[in-house]
Every structure is written in C-alpha cells, then in structure tokens.
Design a protein around this motif. Structure first.
Motif, PDB file in Angstrom:
ATOM      1  N   ALA A  93       0.670  -0.962  -0.101  1.00 57.80           N
ATOM      2  CA  ALA A  93      -0.072   0.103   0.358  1.00 57.80           C
ATOM      3  C   ALA A  93       0.876   0.788  -0.006  1.00 57.80           C
ATOM      4  CB  ALA A  93      -0.761  -0.189   1.157  1.00 57.80           C
ATOM      5  N   THR A  94       1.927   1.168  -0.059  1.00 52.75           N
ATOM      6  CA  THR A  94       2.446   2.519   0.259  1.00 52.75           C
ATOM      7  C   THR A  94       3.852   2.454  -0.657  1.00 52.75           C
ATOM      8  OG1 THR A  94       3.748   1.288   2.230  1.00 52.75           O
ATOM      9  CG2 THR A  94       2.924   2.685   2.879  1.00 52.75           C
ATOM     10  N   ALA A 108      16.737  -6.286  14.268  1.00 48.74           N
ATOM     11  CA  ALA A 108      18.428  -6.311  13.673  1.00 48.74           C
ATOM     12  C   ALA A 108      17.093  -6.959  12.170  1.00 48.74           C
ATOM     13  CB  ALA A 108      18.865  -7.731  14.279  1.00 48.74           C
ATOM     14  N   ALA A 109      16.031  -7.444  12.187  1.00 48.51           N
ATOM     15  CA  ALA A 109      15.342  -7.825  10.752  1.00 48.51           C
ATOM     16  C   ALA A 109      14.523  -6.633  10.127  1.00 48.51           C
ATOM     17  CB  ALA A 109      14.275  -9.307  10.868  1.00 48.51           C
ATOM     18  N   LEU A 110      14.308  -6.072  10.940  1.00 45.18           N
ATOM     19  CA  LEU A 110      13.459  -4.704  10.210  1.00 45.18           C
ATOM     20  C   LEU A 110      15.061  -3.738  10.069  1.00 45.18           C
ATOM     21  CD1 LEU A 110      10.415  -4.198   9.969  1.00 45.18           C
ATOM     22  CD2 LEU A 110      10.784  -2.846  12.432  1.00 45.18           C
ATOM     23  N   ILE A 111      15.747  -3.119  10.740  1.00 45.72           N
ATOM     24  CA  ILE A 111      16.429  -2.346  10.017  1.00 45.72           C
ATOM     25  C   ILE A 111      17.138  -3.055   8.842  1.00 45.72           C
ATOM     26  CG2 ILE A 111      18.995  -2.070  10.676  1.00 45.72           C
ATOM     27  CD1 ILE A 111      17.887  -1.241  13.629  1.00 45.72           C
ATOM     28  N   ALA A 112      17.279  -3.936   8.480  1.00 44.92           N
ATOM     29  CA  ALA A 112      17.985  -4.771   7.410  1.00 44.92           C
ATOM     30  C   ALA A 112      17.154  -4.504   6.512  1.00 44.92           C
ATOM     31  CB  ALA A 112      18.254  -6.531   7.993  1.00 44.92           C
ATOM     32  N   TYR A 113      16.132  -4.597   6.694  1.00 39.97           N
ATOM     33  CA  TYR A 113      15.127  -4.480   5.391  1.00 39.97           C
ATOM     34  C   TYR A 113      15.029  -2.866   5.235  1.00 39.97           C
ATOM     35  CZ  TYR A 113      10.005  -3.741   3.582  1.00 39.97           C
ATOM     36  OH  TYR A 113       9.676  -3.653   2.519  1.00 39.97           O
ATOM     37  N   HIS A 114      14.970  -2.180   6.010  1.00 40.72           N
ATOM     38  CA  HIS A 114      15.210  -0.580   5.811  1.00 40.72           C
ATOM     39  C   HIS A 114      16.257  -0.447   5.393  1.00 40.72           C
ATOM     40  CE1 HIS A 114      11.051   0.500   6.704  1.00 40.72           C
ATOM     41  NE2 HIS A 114      11.220   0.222   8.065  1.00 40.72           N
ATOM     42  N   ALA A 118       7.026   1.410   5.458  1.00 45.23           N
ATOM     43  CA  ALA A 118       6.959   0.566   6.508  1.00 45.23           C
ATOM     44  C   ALA A 118       6.792   1.056   8.297  1.00 45.23           C
ATOM     45  CB  ALA A 118       6.723  -0.538   6.278  1.00 45.23           C
ATOM     46  N   GLY A 119       5.870   0.925   8.748  1.00 41.67           N
ATOM     47  CA  GLY A 119       6.816   1.513  10.301  1.00 41.67           C
ATOM     48  C   GLY A 119       7.857   0.950  11.026  1.00 41.67           C
ATOM     49  N   TRP A 120       8.284   1.676  11.386  1.00 48.36           N
ATOM     50  CA  TRP A 120       9.470   1.109  12.283  1.00 48.36           C
ATOM     51  C   TRP A 120       8.733  -0.273  13.389  1.00 48.36           C
ATOM     52  CZ3 TRP A 120      14.433   0.808  10.926  1.00 48.36           C
ATOM     53  CH2 TRP A 120      14.830   1.552  10.301  1.00 48.36           C
ATOM     54  N   ILE A 121       7.780   0.209  14.352  1.00 50.43           N
ATOM     55  CA  ILE A 121       7.669  -0.221  15.522  1.00 50.43           C
ATOM     56  C   ILE A 121       6.555  -1.443  15.996  1.00 50.43           C
ATOM     57  CG2 ILE A 121       7.045   0.010  17.743  1.00 50.43           C
ATOM     58  CD1 ILE A 121       9.556   1.167  17.752  1.00 50.43           C
ATOM     59  N   ILE A 158       7.230  18.829   7.349  1.00 54.75           N
ATOM     60  CA  ILE A 158       7.893  18.517   8.524  1.00 54.75           C
ATOM     61  C   ILE A 158       7.005  17.705   9.626  1.00 54.75           C
ATOM     62  CG2 ILE A 158       7.043  20.729   9.140  1.00 54.75           C
ATOM     63  CD1 ILE A 158      10.141  20.964  11.040  1.00 54.75           C
ATOM     64  N   ARG A 159       5.792  18.570   9.110  1.00 51.53           N
ATOM     65  CA  ARG A 159       4.618  17.745   9.448  1.00 51.53           C
ATOM     66  C   ARG A 159       4.549  16.612   9.735  1.00 51.53           C
ATOM     67  NH1 ARG A 159      -0.489  20.892   8.011  1.00 51.53           N
ATOM     68  NH2 ARG A 159       0.553  23.282   8.547  1.00 51.53           N
ATOM     69  N   ARG A 160       4.385  15.998   8.400  1.00 51.55           N
ATOM     70  CA  ARG A 160       4.689  14.006   8.320  1.00 51.55           C
ATOM     71  C   ARG A 160       6.189  13.837   9.665  1.00 51.55           C
ATOM     72  NH1 ARG A 160       6.180  10.850   2.870  1.00 51.55           N
ATOM     73  NH2 ARG A 160       5.865   9.313   3.817  1.00 51.55           N
ATOM     74  N   TYR A 161       7.341  14.549   9.240  1.00 54.38           N
ATOM     75  CA  TYR A 161       8.099  13.922   9.926  1.00 54.38           C
ATOM     76  C   TYR A 161       7.831  13.617  11.784  1.00 54.38           C
ATOM     77  CZ  TYR A 161      12.904  13.248  11.708  1.00 54.38           C
ATOM     78  OH  TYR A 161      14.058  13.019  12.190  1.00 54.38           O
ATOM     79  N   LEU A 162       6.999  14.835  12.523  1.00 55.13           N
ATOM     80  CA  LEU A 162       6.538  14.648  13.430  1.00 55.13           C
ATOM     81  C   LEU A 162       5.665  13.559  13.677  1.00 55.13           C
ATOM     82  CD1 LEU A 162       7.010  18.436  13.971  1.00 55.13           C
ATOM     83  CD2 LEU A 162       8.456  16.973  15.191  1.00 55.13           C
ATOM     84  N   PHE A 163       4.681  13.626  12.523  1.00 56.72           N
ATOM     85  CA  PHE A 163       3.970  12.328  12.904  1.00 56.72           C
ATOM     86  C   PHE A 163       4.699  11.283  13.069  1.00 56.72           C
ATOM     87  CE2 PHE A 163       0.405   9.497  11.465  1.00 56.72           C
ATOM     88  CZ  PHE A 163      -0.327   9.793  12.675  1.00 56.72           C
ATOM     89  N   HIS A 164       5.524  10.958  12.175  1.00 56.00           N
ATOM     90  CA  HIS A 164       6.300   9.441  12.028  1.00 56.00           C
ATOM     91  C   HIS A 164       6.898   9.896  13.353  1.00 56.00           C
ATOM     92  CE1 HIS A 164       9.130   6.224  10.761  1.00 56.00           C
ATOM     93  NE2 HIS A 164       9.744   7.329  11.232  1.00 56.00           N
TER      94      HIS A 164
END
Length: 170
Positions: free
Chosen positions: A38-39, A75-81, A88-91, A133-139
């Motif tokens: 979706a993203t 570790a898998a999520l960091i490697a993915y990014h 996609a989100g981090w948490i 900047i709003r999107r960054y702060l929201f993220h």
C-alpha cells in the motif's frame, strides 16, 4: 473405590497460547506485506515477504525467548529498511515482540532497545524532514507513542500476573 483425578483443562484452554501466537504471527505477516504494498513497494518478493515470514516465525518463540525474539526482530527490520525502500513502520511490525519482552525482568533493556530503534528511525526518516516537517513529526512522535504504549502495556500485564499469583498463593 479409586479416586479419579479432576479432568484437565479443555483443549482450547491448553492450546490457547499456541493459537494466539499463530494468529499474531499470521496477522503480522499479512499486515506487514499489505502495508508495504500500500505504501509503494512494487515487488514484495525480494525483501518484504521474506522479512514478513521471518518476523512471523519469530513470534512463535516469543514466550520462550522474548529478548532474543525482540533483538532478532529489530535487526530484521533494520536490515529490511537498509536493503529496500519502504516507508513501513518501525515499531508496529514488532509490537508483539516489544510487548512480550516488556513483561520480563529485562524491561530496562527493552526501553533502551526501543530508544535506539527510534533514534535510528528518526535518522532514517530524515529525508521526510526536507519535504514535510509535519509528516516527520507525526512519524517520529507516532512511533514513540506506540512504543511507550506497548512497553507500558507489557509492564502492566506483568504486574497483573504477579498480583494474580500472589492472590492465588497467600
């Protein structure tokens, strides 16, 4: 007359943790892939699906090795990014790992791991800062709030479990 032992719990009670873990793993896999698609991820096979399957499989072991599952998930999520472009989100993809690890006596380590992951996420998402900047702060604030909720819920669950055990064994 022989005394019979009371019947054990019904099967759905005995297998409830396994069923819950399978459901959480399945939901994690499906939502991780769906959000990636979706993203804007065009082809999920090189990175998204293998990482989703890995994260889902890890969740099947979250009760036995909560800290190991959390560390491998991060570790898998960091490697993915690092390997693919995906907003996609981090948490949220590793929410169950954070919650479960927060119920252990190592919750301070869980907080430290979460803060390190949030800092990395904020640095990785810095490209958003140049555009919106709003999107960054929201993220950044959204990921931080989600982590705080997960760790707080894990701590509350652990406290409730301890209280129930104390009440059962006065």
């Amino acid at each position: 007359m022989s005394e019979s032992s009371p019947p054990g719990p019904p099967a759905f009670v005995r297998f409830a943790p396994v069923i819950v873990d399978l459901m959480i793993a399945t939901v994690t896999i499906v939502i991780f892939v769906a959000v990636a698609l979706a993203t804007g991820v065009r082809s999920p096979w090189p990175y998204t699906i293998p990482v989703a399957l890995f994260l889902g499989a890890l969740l099947l072991f979250r009760r036995q090795w909560p800290m190991t599952v959390l560390l491998l998930s991060v570790a898998a999520l960091i490697a993915y990014h690092l390997a693919s472009w995906s907003p996609a989100g981090w948490i949220w993809p590793i929410s169950a790992a954070y919650f479960t690890a927060a119920t252990t006596r190592h919750f301070l380590w869980v907080i430290g791991i979460g803060i390190a992951q949030l800092v990395y996420s904020a640095i990785d998402a810095q490209w958003i800062l140049d555009h919106n900047i709003r999107r960054y702060l929201f993220h950044t604030l959204g990921e931080t709030l989600l982590l705080a909720i997960l760790i707080g819920a894990g701590l509350a669950h652990a406290a409730a479990q301890r209280w129930h055990r104390q009440q059962a064994n006065p």
